[in-house]
Write an enzyme that holds these catalytic residues in place. Sequence first.
Site, PDB file in Angstrom:
ATOM      1  N   TRP A 156       0.812  -1.221   0.000  1.00 51.63           N
ATOM      2  CA  TRP A 156       0.000   0.000   0.000  1.00 51.63           C
ATOM      3  C   TRP A 156       0.844   1.268   0.000  1.00 51.63           C
ATOM      4  CZ3 TRP A 156       1.851   2.428   4.156  1.00 51.63           C
ATOM      5  CH2 TRP A 156       2.385   1.634   5.169  1.00 51.63           C
ATOM      6  N   ASN A 157       2.149   1.169   0.264  1.00 55.39           N
ATOM      7  CA  ASN A 157       2.897   2.423   0.501  1.00 55.39           C
ATOM      8  C   ASN A 157       3.174   3.228  -0.762  1.00 55.39           C
ATOM      9  OD1 ASN A 157       4.724   0.473  -0.289  1.00 55.39           O
ATOM     10  ND2 ASN A 157       6.337   1.122   1.115  1.00 55.39           N
ATOM     11  N   LYS A 180      -2.763  -8.519  -7.427  1.00 54.88           N
ATOM     12  CA  LYS A 180      -3.559  -8.350  -6.213  1.00 54.88           C
ATOM     13  C   LYS A 180      -2.978  -7.171  -5.455  1.00 54.88           C
ATOM     14  CE  LYS A 180      -3.328  -9.483  -2.098  1.00 54.88           C
ATOM     15  NZ  LYS A 180      -3.800  -8.180  -1.548  1.00 54.88           N
ATOM     16  N   PRO A 181      -3.648  -6.002  -5.545  1.00 55.63           N
ATOM     17  CA  PRO A 181      -3.132  -4.844  -4.812  1.00 55.63           C
ATOM     18  C   PRO A 181      -3.362  -5.020  -3.318  1.00 55.63           C
ATOM     19  CG  PRO A 181      -5.202  -4.283  -5.904  1.00 55.63           C
ATOM     20  CD  PRO A 181      -4.904  -5.712  -6.255  1.00 55.63           C
ATOM     21  N   ALA A 182      -2.682  -4.216  -2.534  1.00 57.99           N
ATOM     22  CA  ALA A 182      -2.871  -4.276  -1.074  1.00 57.99           C
ATOM     23  C   ALA A 182      -4.335  -3.983  -0.743  1.00 57.99           C
ATOM     24  CB  ALA A 182      -1.963  -3.257  -0.412  1.00 57.99           C
ATOM     25  N   GLY A 234       6.689  -6.426  -0.390  1.00 60.57           N
ATOM     26  CA  GLY A 234       6.032  -6.383   0.922  1.00 60.57           C
ATOM     27  C   GLY A 234       7.006  -6.822   1.996  1.00 60.57           C
ATOM     28  N   SER A 235       6.472  -7.361   3.067  1.00 58.14           N
ATOM     29  CA  SER A 235       7.328  -7.698   4.205  1.00 58.14           C
ATOM     30  C   SER A 235       8.124  -8.977   3.956  1.00 58.14           C
ATOM     31  CB  SER A 235       6.458  -7.885   5.447  1.00 58.14           C
ATOM     32  OG  SER A 235       5.537  -8.928   5.219  1.00 58.14           O
ATOM     33  N   GLU A 256      10.755  -8.134  -3.372  1.00 54.15           N
ATOM     34  CA  GLU A 256      11.276  -6.862  -2.857  1.00 54.15           C
ATOM     35  C   GLU A 256      10.770  -6.772  -1.436  1.00 54.15           C
ATOM     36  OE1 GLU A 256      13.325  -5.072  -4.372  1.00 54.15           O
ATOM     37  OE2 GLU A 256      13.015  -5.400  -6.516  1.00 54.15           O
ATOM     38  N   LEU A 257      11.654  -7.043  -0.468  1.00 57.15           N
ATOM     39  CA  LEU A 257      11.162  -7.222   0.906  1.00 57.15           C
ATOM     40  C   LEU A 257      11.597  -6.077   1.827  1.00 57.15           C
ATOM     41  CD1 LEU A 257      11.838 -11.060   0.991  1.00 57.15           C
ATOM     42  CD2 LEU A 257       9.759  -9.856   0.313  1.00 57.15           C
ATOM     43  N   CYS A 290      10.338   0.998   2.228  1.00 61.79           N
ATOM     44  CA  CYS A 290      11.290  -0.049   2.612  1.00 61.79           C
ATOM     45  C   CYS A 290      12.731   0.444   2.506  1.00 61.79           C
ATOM     46  CB  CYS A 290      11.070  -1.308   1.794  1.00 61.79           C
ATOM     47  SG  CYS A 290      10.967  -0.967   0.052  1.00 61.79           S
ATOM     48  N   GLU A 387      12.300  -2.917  11.117  1.00 59.35           N
ATOM     49  CA  GLU A 387      11.864  -1.785  10.308  1.00 59.35           C
ATOM     50  C   GLU A 387      10.722  -1.068  11.031  1.00 59.35           C
ATOM     51  OE1 GLU A 387      10.258  -3.308   6.638  1.00 59.35           O
ATOM     52  OE2 GLU A 387      11.281  -1.771   5.490  1.00 59.35           O
TER      53      GLU A 387
END
Length: 484
Positions: A156-157, A180-182, A234-235, A256-257, A290, A387
Amino acid sequence: MVLANKSLFKDRALIGGEWVSAVSGVDYDILNPATGERIASVPDMGKVEAELAIKNAKDAGKEWKRKTAKQRANIIRRWYDLIVENKEDLAYLITLEQGKPLAESRAEVDYGAAYVEWFAEEAKRINGDVIPGPAEDRRVVVVKQPIGVVAAITPWNFPVAMITRKVAPALAAGCTIVVKPAEDTPLVALAVAELALQAGITPGVFNVITAARGHEVGEVLTTHRDVRKVSFTGSTQVGRILLRQSADTIKKVSLELGGNAPFIVFDDADIDAAVSGAIACKFRNGGQACISANRIFVQTGIYDTFAEKLCAEVEKLKVGSGCTPGVLIGPMINEKAVGKVQEHVSDARKKGARILLGGERHPLGGNFYAPTVIADVTASMVINEEETFGPVAPLIRFESEAEVLERANDTEYGLASYFFTRDHSKAWRVAEALETGMVGINTGLISNEMAPFGGIKQSGLGREGSLYGIEDYLEIKYMCVGGI
Ligand code: ADP
């Protein structure tokens, strides 16, 4: 909702070029993080819709991959033009559902669009190779082909850029995609998909499924045999799950974490430049990035001066609704995110850190958190390990180059790092020693479409953007030509 282009308000999901509801008929609400008010309701989809979207993507792929590179490039370029033409509406949608200040939302649309422009151009440069053969009558020819159906799961960021960064290279390569978006930010994703349809992208090539809970759709996307590639931002925690789930069908996976970016200021740095770099890097999007500086290491000789100058700048950051002119820090995405920031700050306080500024929820209440500067942060504090993803700048004192490199690399993450120095030799040494995929040297802003974005260690796999970014969506095929 006031949009100049009304066609951009979409509250249904997109499967096979049709705007559709969930099979169950159930919707869920999208809230404005600044006010808590409902903006819209979108379909709460699951397994059945995910399977349907994959089927549509697979079918549409047959025609899409047959197009010439130039045909695909032209369509993707039209999509870029439409994103730019509709910048104000898209920026407004970002601010409405994500919260960031309008100026930052506009910058995100430009940044997200830049990937579309870039990959429209790269579509024409998917070149192969001819390699000298092993025998007189044989030749070795290498071609690159689209990998097939791609599944993208996005956060979502940066609700536009994280989508264009995956969709544009996938489409350029000749792949089709299910996004699939946030759960918190589907509206701008749907708007961007509508523009793709308007640009002439074949129905079924780009599908968007909305869901209140990511895991059910995520499980289908990562285990379905027709999905050949998964791209996730995401995470690290969720990335591990998706990588594990993708194992049985041996998918190509890009991740991409999370990061735990060190931001190092040496005694010989231009302090004012370092302060501006820290503001840009730490407080953009309220620290919800991130690659945001998570640990600010400052050398002893300038520690107090840097802290003082940083506080003076942070004090100027106006907090409020992203739509209010002059606001630089919007709300955090939701209550859970505010709770995490609070936990990190109170743990640091308990363990002896000094709060120089902020350190609590903002008087506006709701999801607003006061921009914060904390001094004397040590290795034992949670804020040093995890984080924070919020507007909190933790300052850590260090003595020597060797010491700071040791501490900076003492983390499972390896996404971004930054440092400020005027010493040329030190710049090379430190840049080479930092264990991250990206290094900002005398700058706090490193992300652009021309550069390979990505991390090492537990921050991810693969790179997005740049000439390397399209490789993740291609397979190499080698043809051995005999009987010559
Ligand atoms: P963040 O901390 O940025 O919210 P997450 O990793 O929780 O990051 O979420 C990023 C994306 O991953 C979102 O689209 C979310 O819906 C999705 N997601 C979260 N959990 C899962 C899961 N178990 N399977 C698939 N997708 C998931």
